[in-house]
Scaffold this motif. Structure first.
Motif, mmCIF file in Angstrom:
data_model
loop_
_atom_site.group_PDB
_atom_site.id
_atom_site.type_symbol
_atom_site.label_atom_id
_atom_site.label_comp_id
_atom_site.label_asym_id
_atom_site.label_seq_id
_atom_site.Cartn_x
_atom_site.Cartn_y
_atom_site.Cartn_z
ATOM 1 N N ASP A 40 0.839 -1.193 0.000
ATOM 2 C CA ASP A 40 0.000 0.000 0.000
ATOM 3 C C ASP A 40 0.881 1.253 0.000
ATOM 4 N N GLY A 41 0.660 2.142 -0.936
ATOM 5 C CA GLY A 41 1.416 3.386 -1.017
ATOM 6 C C GLY A 41 2.757 3.270 -1.705
ATOM 7 N N VAL A 42 3.068 2.113 -2.268
ATOM 8 C CA VAL A 42 4.328 1.929 -2.992
ATOM 9 C C VAL A 42 4.166 2.461 -4.413
ATOM 10 N N VAL A 43 5.164 3.227 -4.854
ATOM 11 C CA VAL A 43 5.190 3.767 -6.208
ATOM 12 C C VAL A 43 6.472 3.289 -6.874
ATOM 13 N N TRP A 73 1.534 1.342 -7.297
ATOM 14 C CA TRP A 73 1.322 2.151 -8.485
ATOM 15 C C TRP A 73 2.595 2.060 -9.316
ATOM 16 N N ARG A 74 2.429 1.832 -10.610
ATOM 17 C CA ARG A 74 3.597 1.656 -11.472
ATOM 18 C C ARG A 74 3.492 2.560 -12.680
ATOM 19 N N GLY A 75 4.499 3.400 -12.855
ATOM 20 C CA GLY A 75 4.613 4.247 -14.036
ATOM 21 C C GLY A 75 5.806 3.793 -14.849
ATOM 22 N N VAL A 76 5.565 3.394 -16.085
ATOM 23 C CA VAL A 76 6.624 2.869 -16.945
ATOM 24 C C VAL A 76 6.821 3.800 -18.133
ATOM 25 N N ARG A 105 4.902 13.529 -17.478
ATOM 26 C CA ARG A 105 3.506 13.077 -17.389
ATOM 27 C C ARG A 105 3.364 11.940 -16.373
ATOM 28 N N ILE A 106 4.306 11.021 -16.366
ATOM 29 C CA ILE A 106 4.245 9.891 -15.434
ATOM 30 C C ILE A 106 4.351 10.375 -13.995
ATOM 31 N N VAL A 107 5.326 11.229 -13.718
ATOM 32 C CA VAL A 107 5.493 11.727 -12.348
ATOM 33 C C VAL A 107 4.274 12.552 -11.935
ATOM 34 N N SER A 108 3.720 13.321 -12.846
ATOM 35 C CA SER A 108 2.524 14.119 -12.531
ATOM 36 C C SER A 108 1.319 13.241 -12.215
ATOM 37 N N ALA A 109 1.258 12.062 -12.825
ATOM 38 C CA ALA A 109 0.126 11.160 -12.614
ATOM 39 C C ALA A 109 0.288 10.269 -11.385
ATOM 40 N N ALA A 110 1.474 10.230 -10.819
ATOM 41 C CA ALA A 110 1.731 9.354 -9.663
ATOM 42 C C ALA A 110 0.917 9.810 -8.452
ATOM 43 N N PRO A 111 0.600 8.883 -7.544
ATOM 44 C CA PRO A 111 -0.175 9.240 -6.349
ATOM 45 C C PRO A 111 0.484 10.368 -5.559
ATOM 46 N N ALA A 112 -0.327 11.246 -5.022
ATOM 47 C CA ALA A 112 0.177 12.430 -4.328
ATOM 48 C C ALA A 112 0.881 12.114 -3.017
ATOM 49 N N SER A 113 0.521 11.020 -2.375
ATOM 50 C CA SER A 113 1.077 10.712 -1.053
ATOM 51 C C SER A 113 1.662 9.299 -1.011
ATOM 52 N N PRO A 114 2.826 9.099 -1.620
ATOM 53 C CA PRO A 114 3.420 7.768 -1.595
ATOM 54 C C PRO A 114 4.027 7.458 -0.219
ATOM 55 N N THR A 140 13.089 14.406 -7.117
ATOM 56 C CA THR A 140 13.495 14.315 -5.712
ATOM 57 C C THR A 140 12.424 14.907 -4.796
ATOM 58 N N GLY A 141 11.764 15.950 -5.242
ATOM 59 C CA GLY A 141 10.663 16.517 -4.458
ATOM 60 C C GLY A 141 9.532 15.516 -4.289
ATOM 61 N N TYR A 142 9.232 14.777 -5.351
ATOM 62 C CA TYR A 142 8.207 13.745 -5.255
ATOM 63 C C TYR A 142 8.652 12.657 -4.283
ATOM 64 N N CYS A 143 9.877 12.201 -4.421
ATOM 65 C CA CYS A 143 10.401 11.154 -3.531
ATOM 66 C C CYS A 143 10.402 11.616 -2.072
ATOM 67 N N ASP A 144 10.622 12.891 -1.846
ATOM 68 C CA ASP A 144 10.641 13.427 -0.478
ATOM 69 C C ASP A 144 9.274 13.356 0.207
ATOM 70 N N ARG A 145 8.215 13.175 -0.560
ATOM 71 C CA ARG A 145 6.885 13.009 0.040
ATOM 72 C C ARG A 145 6.734 11.640 0.701
ATOM 73 N N ALA A 146 7.587 10.695 0.322
ATOM 74 C CA ALA A 146 7.501 9.319 0.825
ATOM 75 C C ALA A 146 8.357 9.156 2.082
ATOM 76 N N ASP A 147 8.071 8.105 2.831
ATOM 77 C CA ASP A 147 8.906 7.772 3.983
ATOM 78 C C ASP A 147 10.278 7.297 3.539
ATOM 79 N N ALA A 148 10.335 6.563 2.427
ATOM 80 C CA ALA A 148 11.590 6.020 1.929
ATOM 81 C C ALA A 148 11.589 6.049 0.410
ATOM 82 N N ALA A 149 12.773 6.210 -0.159
ATOM 83 C CA ALA A 149 12.914 6.193 -1.615
ATOM 84 C C ALA A 149 14.256 5.567 -1.981
ATOM 85 N N VAL A 150 14.226 4.734 -3.009
ATOM 86 C CA VAL A 150 15.441 4.133 -3.556
ATOM 87 C C VAL A 150 15.442 4.410 -5.050
#
Length: 186
Positions: A40-43, A73-76, A105-114, A140-150
């Motif tokens: 749940d909440g994985v992007v 959620w998967r953006g390819v 477009r992919i990053v814009s469509a990704a869930p707002a709260s990963p 990086t701003g999008y990744c910063d919304r998440a608890d963890a990012a790799v």
């Protein structure tokens, strides 16, 4: 291959040349996160082009090494390999610009709260320059919304150094290095 323990918070960047194990290590981090915290909440943002050179697959999707859970959620990005596909610098930059547009477009469509973000071949969207480029700060701003990012990213001179695509990619890599809490070099 080094172990990439994934703490419940923070950011990691995995770098190295082609076929060093960046995607495999990112897939292992994804699997570890899902096993510990659920999907749940994985992007998953998969920007890797798939290119065969001399009988060897360069790049490739995370799904080579793991099954992305259906709940994630998967953006390819159907990515071009600009340095391999363009015969001139202008053609390579045009392919890079197409990657940047589609990645935006992919990053814009990704869930707002990963909760967790996993990015395969993170510098591909940032190989174009000028108005066609895509600011690494958006990712990086999008990744910063998440608890963890790799994230993983190509780092080598093997595909070129003096061409505009390579210069843009190195600049994006430096931005990712400055952002990441931890850098793993393969």
């Amino acid at each position: 291959m080094p172990d990439l323990p994934l703490p419940p918070t923070g950011t990691a960047l995995v770098t190295g040349p082609s076929n060093a194990g960046k995607t495999r290590l990112t897939a292992r981090a994804l699997d570890a996160w899902v096993a510990e915290y659920g999907a749940d909440g994985v992007v998953v943002l998969d920007f890797a082009p798939e290119l065969e050179r001399d009988g060897t697959l360069l790049g490739g999707r995370l799904t080579q090494f793991t099954d992305v859970p259906a709940e994630a959620w998967r953006g390819v990005l159907e990515a071009h390999a600009p340095r391999a596909g363009g015969e001139t610098n202008a053609e390579a930059l045009s392919l890079a610009a197409a990657n940047a547009r589609r990645a935006r477009r992919i990053v814009s469509a990704a869930p707002a709260s990963p909760r967790a973000v996993f990015v395969n071949d993170a510098t591909i969207p940032f190989q174009a320059d000028g108005p066609d480029g895509f600011d690494p700060g958006v990712l990086t701003g999008y990744c910063d919304r998440a608890d963890a990012a790799v994230c993983n990213a190509f780092e080598s001179d093997e595909l070129g150094v003096d061409d505009p695509v390579s210069r843009n990619e190195r600049a994006a890599l430096e931005a990712l290095r400055e952002w990441a809490d931890r850098v793993v070099e393969l």
